[in-house]
Design a protein around this motif. Structure first.
Motif, PDB file in Angstrom:
ATOM      1  N   MET A   1     101.150   8.168  10.097  1.00  0.00           N
ATOM      2  CA  MET A   1      99.708   8.044  10.143  1.00  0.00           C
ATOM      3  C   MET A   1      99.107   9.433   9.974  1.00  0.00           C
ATOM      4  SD  MET A   1      97.377   6.320  13.150  1.00  0.00           S
ATOM      5  CE  MET A   1      97.976   4.687  12.857  1.00  0.00           C
ATOM      6  N   LYS A   2      98.179   9.523   9.025  1.00  0.00           N
ATOM      7  CA  LYS A   2      97.523  10.794   8.743  1.00  0.00           C
ATOM      8  C   LYS A   2      96.082  10.765   9.234  1.00  0.00           C
ATOM      9  CE  LYS A   2      99.870  12.282   4.567  1.00  0.00           C
ATOM     10  NZ  LYS A   2      99.642  12.686   3.176  1.00  0.00           N
ATOM     11  N   ILE A   3      95.666  11.885   9.785  1.00  0.00           N
ATOM     12  CA  ILE A   3      94.291  12.046  10.237  1.00  0.00           C
ATOM     13  C   ILE A   3      93.681  13.157   9.392  1.00  0.00           C
ATOM     14  CG2 ILE A   3      92.787  12.613  12.159  1.00  0.00           C
ATOM     15  CD1 ILE A   3      95.222  11.939  13.988  1.00  0.00           C
ATOM     16  N   ARG A   4      92.632  12.855   8.667  1.00  0.00           N
ATOM     17  CA  ARG A   4      91.964  13.864   7.845  1.00  0.00           C
ATOM     18  C   ARG A   4      91.049  14.671   8.753  1.00  0.00           C
ATOM     19  NH1 ARG A   4      89.619  17.375   5.052  1.00  0.00           N
ATOM     20  NH2 ARG A   4      89.435  17.195   2.808  1.00  0.00           N
ATOM     21  N   VAL A   5      91.272  15.971   8.809  1.00  0.00           N
ATOM     22  CA  VAL A   5      90.479  16.865   9.646  1.00  0.00           C
ATOM     23  C   VAL A   5      89.327  17.417   8.814  1.00  0.00           C
ATOM     24  CG1 VAL A   5      90.507  18.950  11.063  1.00  0.00           C
ATOM     25  CG2 VAL A   5      92.514  17.457  11.023  1.00  0.00           C
ATOM     26  N   VAL A   6      88.106  17.233   9.322  1.00  0.00           N
ATOM     27  CA  VAL A   6      86.900  17.708   8.642  1.00  0.00           C
ATOM     28  C   VAL A   6      86.267  18.771   9.524  1.00  0.00           C
ATOM     29  CG1 VAL A   6      84.646  17.043   7.750  1.00  0.00           C
ATOM     30  CG2 VAL A   6      86.565  15.467   7.552  1.00  0.00           C
ATOM     31  N   SER A   7      86.144  19.978   8.985  1.00  0.00           N
ATOM     32  CA  SER A   7      85.642  21.112   9.761  1.00  0.00           C
ATOM     33  C   SER A   7      84.159  21.394   9.589  1.00  0.00           C
ATOM     34  CB  SER A   7      86.407  22.383   9.380  1.00  0.00           C
ATOM     35  OG  SER A   7      87.773  22.223   9.619  1.00  0.00           O
ATOM     36  N   ILE A  89     100.977  12.208  12.588  1.00  0.00           N
ATOM     37  CA  ILE A  89     101.720  11.772  13.757  1.00  0.00           C
ATOM     38  C   ILE A  89     103.195  11.934  13.429  1.00  0.00           C
ATOM     39  CG2 ILE A  89     102.203   9.825  15.296  1.00  0.00           C
ATOM     40  CD1 ILE A  89      99.328  10.966  15.404  1.00  0.00           C
ATOM     41  N   SER A  90     103.915  12.622  14.306  1.00  0.00           N
ATOM     42  CA  SER A  90     105.318  12.911  14.029  1.00  0.00           C
ATOM     43  C   SER A  90     106.194  11.661  14.135  1.00  0.00           C
ATOM     44  CB  SER A  90     105.847  13.982  14.989  1.00  0.00           C
ATOM     45  OG  SER A  90     106.014  13.438  16.274  1.00  0.00           O
ATOM     46  N   GLN A  91     107.327  11.718  13.478  1.00  0.00           N
ATOM     47  CA  GLN A  91     108.280  10.615  13.516  1.00  0.00           C
ATOM     48  C   GLN A  91     108.752  10.355  14.940  1.00  0.00           C
ATOM     49  OE1 GLN A  91     109.097   8.570  10.936  1.00  0.00           O
ATOM     50  NE2 GLN A  91     110.132   7.373  12.519  1.00  0.00           N
ATOM     51  N   ARG A  92     108.766  11.383  15.756  1.00  0.00           N
ATOM     52  CA  ARG A  92     109.182  11.247  17.155  1.00  0.00           C
ATOM     53  C   ARG A  92     108.310  10.234  17.893  1.00  0.00           C
ATOM     54  NH1 ARG A  92     107.573  13.818  21.946  1.00  0.00           N
ATOM     55  NH2 ARG A  92     105.993  14.954  20.791  1.00  0.00           N
ATOM     56  N   VAL A  93     107.014  10.218  17.601  1.00  0.00           N
ATOM     57  CA  VAL A  93     106.103   9.276  18.255  1.00  0.00           C
ATOM     58  C   VAL A  93     106.407   7.850  17.792  1.00  0.00           C
ATOM     59  CG1 VAL A  93     103.680   8.653  18.624  1.00  0.00           C
ATOM     60  CG2 VAL A  93     104.345  11.056  18.495  1.00  0.00           C
TER      61      VAL A  93
END
Length: 132
Positions: A1-7, A89-93
């Motif tokens: 899962m990717k979260i797009r960070v908007v600054s 989100i890392s594979q560990r999660v």
């Protein structure tokens, strides 16, 4: 899962229309939120720091509910925007979630465990579990 960070507000216009989860690293105005919805019609969740959530207008919160867009509180700790515009989100999660499900844990217990072990916010963990 990717979260797009908007600054910044200016970055909203550069987003892909396919973005599903967006983290605002600044305090978004109603105009910023509506610009995001117009640019990214498939957005499923907005992720913002806890302090920003308390200052959001009721109309923005109501609009999110009407559009079935989740408002998640939390931060993307340790993320360097200059290296990657996405926080992942890392594979560990994913592995921990799978392990908990296989052991037959209740959803509420899984949420508590992942929040404690990963440092992710409760809202985000709930969203992650529902969408995985």
């Amino acid at each position: 899962m990717k979260i797009r960070v908007v600054s910044s507000k200016e970055e909203i216009s550069t987003l892909s229309p396919n973005e599903e989860i967006v983290h605002f690293a600044f305090r978004p105005s109603n105009t910023d939120l509506f610009s995001l919805f117009m640019k990214c019609p498939q957005v499923k969740a907005i992720h913002i720091p806890n302090s920003y959530r308390r200052t959001m207008s009721n109309s923005a919160i109501m609009y999110l509910k009407m559009q079935d867009i989740e408002l998640l509180e939390g931060d993307v700790w340790g993320h360097r925007k200059d290296i990657n515009e996405y926080s992942e989100i890392s594979q560990r999660v994913y592995d921990k979630l799978s392990e908990c499900r296989q052991s037959g844990m209740q959803e509420e217990d899984i949420i508590e465990k992942l929040v404690r072990e990963t440092g992710l916010g409760r809202d985000f963990v709930s969203f992650f579990i529902k969408n995985t």
